[in-house]
Design a protein around this motif. Sequence first.
Motif, PDB file in Angstrom:
ATOM      1  N   ARG A  68       0.835  -1.206   0.000  1.00 22.40           N
ATOM      2  CA  ARG A  68       0.000   0.000   0.000  1.00 22.40           C
ATOM      3  C   ARG A  68       0.872   1.259   0.000  1.00 22.40           C
ATOM      4  NH1 ARG A  68      -2.766  -1.362   3.953  1.00 22.40           N
ATOM      5  NH2 ARG A  68      -1.693  -0.250   5.630  1.00 22.40           N
ATOM      6  N   GLU A  69       1.881   1.261   0.855  1.00 23.76           N
ATOM      7  CA  GLU A  69       2.735   2.448   0.924  1.00 23.76           C
ATOM      8  C   GLU A  69       3.634   2.574  -0.304  1.00 23.76           C
ATOM      9  OE1 GLU A  69       2.084   4.653   2.893  1.00 23.76           O
ATOM     10  OE2 GLU A  69       0.845   3.575   4.338  1.00 23.76           O
ATOM     11  N   LEU A  70       4.027   1.444  -0.897  1.00 28.39           N
ATOM     12  CA  LEU A  70       4.801   1.517  -2.144  1.00 28.39           C
ATOM     13  C   LEU A  70       3.949   2.084  -3.270  1.00 28.39           C
ATOM     14  CD1 LEU A  70       6.837  -1.824  -2.052  1.00 28.39           C
ATOM     15  CD2 LEU A  70       7.688   0.504  -1.671  1.00 28.39           C
ATOM     16  N   ASP A  71       2.663   1.737  -3.267  1.00 26.82           N
ATOM     17  CA  ASP A  71       1.741   2.332  -4.236  1.00 26.82           C
ATOM     18  C   ASP A  71       1.695   3.845  -4.071  1.00 26.82           C
ATOM     19  OD1 ASP A  71       0.647   0.578  -6.096  1.00 26.82           O
ATOM     20  OD2 ASP A  71      -0.674  -0.333  -4.593  1.00 26.82           O
ATOM     21  N   GLU A  72       1.561   4.297  -2.822  1.00 29.60           N
ATOM     22  CA  GLU A  72       1.489   5.733  -2.537  1.00 29.60           C
ATOM     23  C   GLU A  72       2.763   6.445  -2.981  1.00 29.60           C
ATOM     24  OE1 GLU A  72      -0.882   7.739  -1.236  1.00 29.60           O
ATOM     25  OE2 GLU A  72      -2.292   6.064  -1.407  1.00 29.60           O
TER      26      GLU A  72
ATOM     27  N   SER B  56       5.894   0.316 -13.499  1.00 34.15           N
ATOM     28  CA  SER B  56       5.466  -0.438 -14.675  1.00 34.15           C
ATOM     29  C   SER B  56       4.378  -1.426 -14.268  1.00 34.15           C
ATOM     30  CB  SER B  56       6.659  -1.192 -15.274  1.00 34.15           C
ATOM     31  OG  SER B  56       6.223  -2.105 -16.247  1.00 34.15           O
ATOM     32  N   PRO B  57       3.143  -1.237 -14.754  1.00 40.68           N
ATOM     33  CA  PRO B  57       2.063  -2.179 -14.417  1.00 40.68           C
ATOM     34  C   PRO B  57       2.390  -3.606 -14.824  1.00 40.68           C
ATOM     35  CG  PRO B  57       1.182  -0.190 -15.421  1.00 40.68           C
ATOM     36  CD  PRO B  57       2.656  -0.115 -15.581  1.00 40.68           C
ATOM     37  N   GLU B  58       3.133  -3.764 -15.923  1.00 43.29           N
ATOM     38  CA  GLU B  58       3.446  -5.117 -16.384  1.00 43.29           C
ATOM     39  C   GLU B  58       4.389  -5.840 -15.417  1.00 43.29           C
ATOM     40  OE1 GLU B  58       3.930  -2.380 -18.187  1.00 43.29           O
ATOM     41  OE2 GLU B  58       2.199  -2.499 -19.558  1.00 43.29           O
ATOM     42  N   LYS B  59       5.292  -5.085 -14.785  1.00 40.24           N
ATOM     43  CA  LYS B  59       6.270  -5.697 -13.887  1.00 40.24           C
ATOM     44  C   LYS B  59       5.787  -5.782 -12.443  1.00 40.24           C
ATOM     45  CE  LYS B  59      10.378  -4.388 -16.508  1.00 40.24           C
ATOM     46  NZ  LYS B  59      11.674  -3.643 -16.471  1.00 40.24           N
ATOM     47  N   ARG B  60       4.642  -5.174 -12.165  1.00 45.71           N
ATOM     48  CA  ARG B  60       4.184  -5.141 -10.775  1.00 45.71           C
ATOM     49  C   ARG B  60       4.013  -6.542 -10.179  1.00 45.71           C
ATOM     50  NH1 ARG B  60       0.376  -1.594  -7.305  1.00 45.71           N
ATOM     51  NH2 ARG B  60      -0.137  -3.097  -5.669  1.00 45.71           N
TER      52      ARG B  60
ATOM     53  N   ILE C 165       9.396  -9.127  -3.598  1.00 46.95           N
ATOM     54  CA  ILE C 165       9.359  -8.494  -2.278  1.00 46.95           C
ATOM     55  C   ILE C 165       8.857  -9.488  -1.228  1.00 46.95           C
ATOM     56  CG2 ILE C 165       8.234  -6.710  -0.893  1.00 46.95           C
ATOM     57  CD1 ILE C 165       8.232  -4.966  -3.460  1.00 46.95           C
ATOM     58  N   ARG C 166       7.781 -10.182  -1.536  1.00 46.34           N
ATOM     59  CA  ARG C 166       7.233 -11.151  -0.583  1.00 46.34           C
ATOM     60  C   ARG C 166       8.224 -12.274  -0.307  1.00 46.34           C
ATOM     61  NH1 ARG C 166       1.030 -11.671  -3.030  1.00 46.34           N
ATOM     62  NH2 ARG C 166       0.376  -9.543  -2.499  1.00 46.34           N
ATOM     63  N   ASN C 167       8.911 -12.741  -1.344  1.00 45.06           N
ATOM     64  CA  ASN C 167       9.862 -13.844  -1.153  1.00 45.06           C
ATOM     65  C   ASN C 167      11.046 -13.446  -0.279  1.00 45.06           C
ATOM     66  OD1 ASN C 167       8.408 -15.733  -2.622  1.00 45.06           O
ATOM     67  ND2 ASN C 167       9.391 -15.190  -4.569  1.00 45.06           N
ATOM     68  N   ILE C 168      11.438 -12.181  -0.347  1.00 47.07           N
ATOM     69  CA  ILE C 168      12.504 -11.704   0.538  1.00 47.07           C
ATOM     70  C   ILE C 168      12.130 -11.965   1.994  1.00 47.07           C
ATOM     71  CG2 ILE C 168      13.633  -9.629   1.444  1.00 47.07           C
ATOM     72  CD1 ILE C 168      13.532  -8.511  -1.436  1.00 47.07           C
ATOM     73  N   PHE C 169      10.907 -11.600   2.346  1.00 44.22           N
ATOM     74  CA  PHE C 169      10.476 -11.761   3.737  1.00 44.22           C
ATOM     75  C   PHE C 169      10.182 -13.214   4.084  1.00 44.22           C
ATOM     76  CE2 PHE C 169       9.518  -7.276   2.851  1.00 44.22           C
ATOM     77  CZ  PHE C 169      10.209  -6.694   3.903  1.00 44.22           C
ATOM     78  N   HIS C 170       9.749 -13.993   3.112  1.00 40.60           N
ATOM     79  CA  HIS C 170       9.524 -15.413   3.377  1.00 40.60           C
ATOM     80  C   HIS C 170      10.824 -16.126   3.766  1.00 40.60           C
ATOM     81  CE1 HIS C 170       5.327 -16.095   2.648  1.00 40.60           C
ATOM     82  NE2 HIS C 170       5.348 -15.553   1.430  1.00 40.60           N
ATOM     83  N   ARG C 171      11.931 -15.720   3.156  1.00 40.82           N
ATOM     84  CA  ARG C 171      13.205 -16.397   3.413  1.00 40.82           C
ATOM     85  C   ARG C 171      13.761 -16.119   4.803  1.00 40.82           C
ATOM     86  NH1 ARG C 171      14.215 -14.924  -2.127  1.00 40.82           N
ATOM     87  NH2 ARG C 171      15.366 -13.065  -1.477  1.00 40.82           N
ATOM     88  N   VAL C 172      13.324 -15.047   5.422  1.00 36.85           N
ATOM     89  CA  VAL C 172      13.929 -14.607   6.686  1.00 36.85           C
ATOM     90  C   VAL C 172      13.413 -15.386   7.891  1.00 36.85           C
ATOM     91  CG1 VAL C 172      14.216 -12.616   8.212  1.00 36.85           C
ATOM     92  CG2 VAL C 172      14.326 -12.318   5.746  1.00 36.85           C
TER      93      VAL C 172
ATOM     94  N   GLY D 213       6.440  -0.582  12.301  1.00 38.10           N
ATOM     95  CA  GLY D 213       6.827   0.701  12.872  1.00 38.10           C
ATOM     96  C   GLY D 213       7.781   1.471  11.977  1.00 38.10           C
ATOM     97  N   MET D 214       8.711   0.771  11.344  1.00 42.94           N
ATOM     98  CA  MET D 214       9.658   1.425  10.436  1.00 42.94           C
ATOM     99  C   MET D 214       8.936   2.031   9.236  1.00 42.94           C
ATOM    100  SD  MET D 214      12.644  -1.504  10.520  1.00 42.94           S
ATOM    101  CE  MET D 214      13.377  -0.936   8.991  1.00 42.94           C
ATOM    102  N   ILE D 215       8.012   1.254   8.662  1.00 42.93           N
ATOM    103  CA  ILE D 215       7.282   1.751   7.489  1.00 42.93           C
ATOM    104  C   ILE D 215       6.463   2.980   7.862  1.00 42.93           C
ATOM    105  CG2 ILE D 215       5.501   1.193   5.798  1.00 42.93           C
ATOM    106  CD1 ILE D 215       6.448  -1.797   6.179  1.00 42.93           C
ATOM    107  N   THR D 216       5.789   2.897   9.001  1.00 39.87           N
ATOM    108  CA  THR D 216       4.965   4.024   9.451  1.00 39.87           C
ATOM    109  C   THR D 216       5.820   5.270   9.682  1.00 39.87           C
ATOM    110  OG1 THR D 216       3.362   2.525  10.463  1.00 39.87           O
ATOM    111  CG2 THR D 216       3.391   4.809  11.250  1.00 39.87           C
TER     112      THR D 216
END
Length: 276
Positions: A204-208, A214-218, A225-232, A244-247
């Motif tokens: 949501r914040e990346l959209d803002e 690029s809509p095609e690459k979204r 992005i999701r896979n980065i966090f899945h690996r952690v 908190g960091m994003i906010t």
Amino acid sequence: MPGAGTDSTKAWAEGGPVVILVEPQLGENIGSAVRAMGNFGLSRLRLVNPREGWPNPKAVTFASGADRILEGAELFPDLRSAIADLKFVAATTARERGMAKPVLGADAMAAEVALRLAGGEDVGLLFGRERTGLYTEEVSLADAILTLPVNPAFASLNLGMAVAIVGYEWFKLASQGALPFAPPDRSPIADKADLLALFDHIERELDEAAFFRSPEKRPSTTRNIRNIFHRVGLTKQDLATLHGMITALVEGREGRMARRAARFERKGAKSPEAED
């Protein structure tokens, strides 16, 4: 002289084999050996005819707080008297002596010592002079030889270092390898609902911020992005920190924009947003 890692509230490890330093030359090296003894639960020290006499103030300095070992040290005029009451003696040496004796590494010797101590035998470990080590005649008085897998072209060890290596193997066995502390308990692993809420927040914040140019690459970018966090393997505490960091980043950006608009208004000009 307490230093990092000392804790006077904890019990002092006692016992183990007797460490016998044969004609040590420098008080500094005696102190370093005693410090290593304290590190690894060896508390009984015998000194055979130290060159600079005894007591030695430099030994106290280099012992770095292991004073009780120094205070309990026993002084002997020769090696025979130092080992007379012992049942088993191992001589440390880096050189082959042509003697028909068991030759053990520090780990195997620790196991042998533990077995004999458990059987009521008293055991001594001989360490020789800094410059020449033990004489062959002195090695002949021992029941076994203790040696280490060192570089044959440069096998000489500092006295304190030799005691530290042997002491480490002894205490690792005696303590069953227990480490002095463990990592703190982690927050529980985040469940999928919490993780999905984080994804929603980020996207949501990346959209803002017009990150998805690029809509095609979204779709592929979102998956990455999701896979980065899945690996952690994020915990609930990790997610709270990330939210908190994003906010904070968003509020900081909005605050900067508001301050810029206020500055333009004070100057009687249009804000950058209005000009756009």
